[in-house]
Design a protein around this motif. Structure first.
Motif, PDB file in Angstrom:
ATOM      1  N   LEU A 176       0.827  -1.210   0.000  1.00  7.76           N
ATOM      2  CA  LEU A 176       0.000   0.000   0.000  1.00  7.76           C
ATOM      3  C   LEU A 176       0.860   1.258   0.000  1.00  7.76           C
ATOM      4  N   PHE A 232      -3.400   4.575  -3.647  1.00  6.30           N
ATOM      5  CA  PHE A 232      -4.439   5.456  -3.098  1.00  6.30           C
ATOM      6  C   PHE A 232      -4.756   5.102  -1.633  1.00  6.30           C
ATOM      7  N   ALA A 233      -3.861   4.404  -0.972  1.00  8.20           N
ATOM      8  CA  ALA A 233      -4.152   3.940   0.393  1.00  8.20           C
ATOM      9  C   ALA A 233      -3.652   4.967   1.399  1.00  8.20           C
ATOM     10  N   THR A 234      -4.430   6.001   1.584  1.00  7.41           N
ATOM     11  CA  THR A 234      -4.053   7.134   2.432  1.00  7.41           C
ATOM     12  C   THR A 234      -3.492   6.668   3.786  1.00  7.41           C
ATOM     13  N   GLY A 235      -2.301   7.144   4.099  1.00  7.14           N
ATOM     14  CA  GLY A 235      -1.679   6.805   5.370  1.00  7.14           C
ATOM     15  C   GLY A 235      -0.626   5.719   5.265  1.00  7.14           C
ATOM     16  N   HIS A 236      -0.448   5.172   4.081  1.00  9.51           N
ATOM     17  CA  HIS A 236       0.561   4.126   3.847  1.00  9.51           C
ATOM     18  C   HIS A 236       1.568   4.644   2.834  1.00  9.51           C
ATOM     19  N   GLU A 237       2.810   4.706   3.216  1.00 15.28           N
ATOM     20  CA  GLU A 237       3.805   5.238   2.285  1.00 15.28           C
ATOM     21  C   GLU A 237       4.466   4.146   1.466  1.00 15.28           C
TER      22      GLU A 237
END
Lengths: 370, 370, 370, 370
Positions: free
Chosen positions: C158, C255-260
């Motif tokens: 992600l 697009f997995a907000t919060g996963h870099e």
């Protein structure tokens, strides 16, 4: 200008700093050019091999012989070796980068700080954890005032490599050579970290300490001896009062089963808090005003300290990168002849706290730090 | 036989214990039958309403009036109210279950323990966290010897409900009514937990403590007053030496931003370690011989302490369940007239440590516990 | 023998591999000697600057011109550039180390694997996460049989760098240049990781996939254009059946907000389980027979894969170290002319799965992998 | 008005609901008065004992006999028992609270929903996890729009109680009695949770599913039989498309070694994300606009859903509290004759998804949900 570097010490710290020097050109192209000129040690065979691996062009068994050949002396030897070479180098106008703790005793540390003050060369102490991106980001958050007035500092540095009573003796277990045990080796990091993170508010006014040695002799494989005495602490704890009124608790141990290199600090302010752990050094836990809980943040964005030199977000760095950052900053200070922090004065300030903790342990009472 | 219960105190602790009593028949069918006979308090209106909600058949505004009607007195009032009613009840042969800390002062605690010793009734102190399944499991692991010799105890109890300087004054902030602040309220739990988990090795020989009040007056909404002074500590820290040679560090605060009810303890032994946090009370972190890291274990299996009374594996219990467990054990002791632990003697032992921490703070030196 | 290296690509991957090459002498002294001979790219100015920083002695704008000068071609360009240079190099007897995914299309991948099969040179694909110490340790645990029969594989990768609809267009968003989006870039890693960890049991027999593009055009700053179309997937998910009977679920997103950079895999066997996350790459969560919960283990001990080359226990490594390990292994294979895995055949096997996921998405049904 | 309650089922769910009913007066004083009137089951001896413990005044072995005596029927039997008693009760004007999944088959579920639609009584389905404070708080955050447009839903419910092939057969493993296995038992929760959290955007349009039975017969201790066949799934996975365009991945297993009751969901929106795990049910991980990482939040503040009925901040609740909350809401709906959600229509909507996943598994293709 190319800086000629001499490095005293070729084991753990020697490798860490040699690696840092080797990596500067690719990742910090504006760093000064350096020449890994001479590696200094006592065992010639081991020294030759290390110089070859670490990329030094020369070796020397007497540090005094090479001072005139170098611009900078990295003093990475056992703590008792920090003193004379550093002072001599500074007196000779050679800049010195010295591993922590500054010295085995407070009086030696004072002499070193005095030498630094009187020299035109640069004297730095290698408190490398100041150069963690997460730590620098944490300091920015505290300095901004967003966390409010600081009430609590809670620092501990836990390892477990001595919990086996048959773990072998080493110089780190000798008061003469190391000064102290977990206190100087690990506690020095914690105290410096608190001072760095809090800035002026990080001045420690008084301490109460406790030292403990759980195993008081350990095996050696030297001929003619079975064991040697352990003359330093296996663990310490301390309570402190900061000048600002904040309370602090400190602890370190080499007997904390399950912790390999667990250097943690938590700071609670009136408006926010933060936590850091060296075993997860790319992360910071941060509670800012408006937050209901600690955010777990990857400090790996291009805007974060030093990160633009490395990799994209989420591509983590390791322990060794702290050495690259501190070498970069130290060498720039040398090149530009500007002040470097943490300086020997910072090393001395930490040493005063270490010394007061030992004194408190001996006397069973709180000690004011003058 | 049905035990007639009188409960002094109808707020937070009153509700917690009333709930526990109400739940026993369904979940602990072998518990003694109890009759929630009388609820005792000063404000008649509030008391009537609470008695109705909590299921008590009578109310009383004078505890002395009802001692002859009850088998057990639950003393859940402010700390300064622990003393006289508990002693009078025990002298009257009424069993007493008293909230912690035992008393606001060491001398009062001694009188209470003396009364307990001379009474045939049962006297228990409500250190409810002993009755967490994870804590009992942890004790079993330590007592088994599998974690080896204990070197370190590290306990802290962090809250943040006072960090706002406008948080209102309450009896908990009065030395006269509470004895101490974070020390007695939170530290008492930590010290009892260490004593419970370590068993005989948990005896504390000497302490060095530090207390701090960050905000020294707070608003009241009583007429004619704007503020009242805070005469207890907002935070404390302590270092201790156990009789066994282990080191301990303790800390509590009501100013630890980001921590709501964070009661944690870590214990490092020569062969293993464990960690517990009240905010994740169904879990235990455990490192046993052969493990390379801490296991995160759900203590929710049928074989785990008390769990067969509740739900299948992974179906967690809450904070309030500790009260059910301790009420079950206490009432069985009353019914069978057998000794209950933690007893008033345990409460006194904790109080000696609290008192020594305060004395150490005042005198600035280590205090031996007689 | 010194190996002359040519590297095609001088940005992110170019820097990662150049760094790896530069670090081998100090940390892997038995690695082959390498000469960073030529850096290949199209923009001469940028190329000169990169060659200078990354330590290459020459540059070239045409890869075909330098094949005769080098022993190894590192093909680090965009996916559509993987094909012709790799085939030409292998045909010329030049070993090839190619970034993943192998190719933008299955047919191109087949041609590359064919070329590798027919060449005497070594062809490797740079699935660097195989070279994480924690991943290699995990594989050992699975291969030992201690975790029993594997029932579940759960992998996801992600990121969130595209969640902003104004994030700029790049070649990674072009089907022509990249082949696919999150599927080829991130999913390829997950699928290879599953194959590596499970060994023979990791063969995937059938798949059902779903691809999605959330934002279908993005800004460019090229003159004359405002936006370009996004012709690849922003996210994919897949279900698979392994030949062994195990079930697998896969997913990736930008697009997995919060996963870099959150590349995680969990494997459940009949006797144990394990979990890994790239954002905490020094750790492995492992549940072995007899454990009640997952152990959180630092894979930083001297006995752990590759760790003896680096630092003491608890002194963590970073993302870039995977490149050092894989370069070491690949170059040893080249020097010794022995087989290297992951090979182009491994790259092709992954590509078959990627292709089947795309076909499944188009056809709305499960696809058998021939 | 006092509601007379009949409860069909006296084991796990019977105890959970009886406890909820018993706790309402103390914690939800405005709840309707209830009379635990009759407990219904087949085994008279066990039933008597259960009625005694759970506080029911009567027992019955035929549900049809008691419909005229009760206001509400709690249908907590095995899934195949959900159908006829619920329909008969609703036809008799008796409100029904039915455990999940609604029915073993889609056609039965349709009949039940039809009966609910035609009845003036209230019909509710006991998706208790909607009543977790953290889940309700999560829904509020999503409904507020603060997390933006939702792109990803990632739900899994992992248990491991069947991983031992000698774990005994039970009704939950029979298609006839249970309908399905992990899908209906655990997947139903996940699907309802997604629907609840996303509101209108949570409608699932199409699914692709995979079911698996790892162990196909299990021991029984009934005389004359050694084993019985397992006719339901041990694990399932599914991919879905929501009407809103979001992607979803779902999975459940009873073979996920190391997971006891691990019901997790993560949701990624364009402006924020959140994560929840049932094993840490007092917590929510939340990333809001402006945050750099997920906050770990204790959902135990007085403002949080239902918390003002319980304890102060940080004093955690348990799994069973979900039943208290849902009983409170359901019984208020019955008393006020107002609509209750989740209704049988909600149960049917979930059942359509379950059914489509099974059909997809059989046909090997995506299934549109009509």
């Amino acid at each position: 200008m190319t800086l000629d570097i001499g490095v005293l010490g070729y084991r753990f710290m020697g490798k860490a700093h040699a690696n840092a020097l080797a990596r500067l050109p690719m990742f910090f192209p504006d760093a000064p050019d350096v020449n890994r000129h001479v590696l200094i040690g006592r065992n010639e065979t081991a020294l030759e091999s290390a110089a070859d691996q670490l990329g030094f062009s020369h070796t020397a068994t007497e540090w005094a012989d090479v001072l005139s050949d170098i611009d900078v002396l990295y003093n990475l030897g056992p703590n008792h070796v920090h003193v004379e070479p550093s002072i001599a180098a500074l007196e000779a106008g050679v800049s010195v980068f010295c591993e922590k703790p500054l010295a085995p005793t407070l009086s030696a540390a004072k002499r070193m700080a005095e030498a630094a003050r009187e020299s035109n060369a640069i004297a730095g102490i290698a408190f490398n954890y100041r150069y963690l991106p997460a730590v620098q980001y944490a300091r920015q958050r505290i300095m901004s005032g967003d966390l409010g007035e600081i009430h609590h500092v809670r620092a501990r540095y836990l390892q477990d490599w001595l919990v086996d009573p048959d773990a072998p003796w080493s110089w780190r277990l000798s008061e003469e050579m190391a000064g102290s045990g977990s206190l100087g080796d690990l506690g020095a990091h914690s105290i410096d970290l608190a001072r760095f993170l809090l800035g002026d508010a990080g001045q420690i006014d008084r301490v109460s300490g406790q030292l403990r040695t759980f195993v008081d002799e350990r095996p050696v494989d030297t001929e003619g001896e079975q064991t040697r005495p352990v003359t330093v602490d296996d663990a310490y704890s301390a309570q402190v009062t900061f000048a600002s009124g904040a309370m602090g608790t400190f602890e370190a141990s080499r007997f904390a089963t399950g912790h390999e290199n667990d250097n943690t600090i938590e700071i609670n302010g009136s408006a926010g808090s933060l936590r850091f752990s060296l075993e997860r050094l790319n992360e910071l836990e941060l509670l800012e005003p408006g937050d209901r809980g600690f955010q777990t943040i990857m400090i790996t964005d291009p805007d974060d300290p030093y990160i633009d030199h490395w990799w994209p977000p989420g591509h983590t760095i390791g322990w060794e990168h702290t050495f690259v950052h501190e070498n970069y900053e130290f060498l720039k200070s040398v090149q530009n002849n500007t002040g470097y922090t943490p300086s020997f004065a910072d090393g001395l300030a930490v040493q005063r706290v270490l010394d007061a903790i030992e004194e408190s342990d001996e006397r069973g009472e709180w000690i004011e730090i003058g």
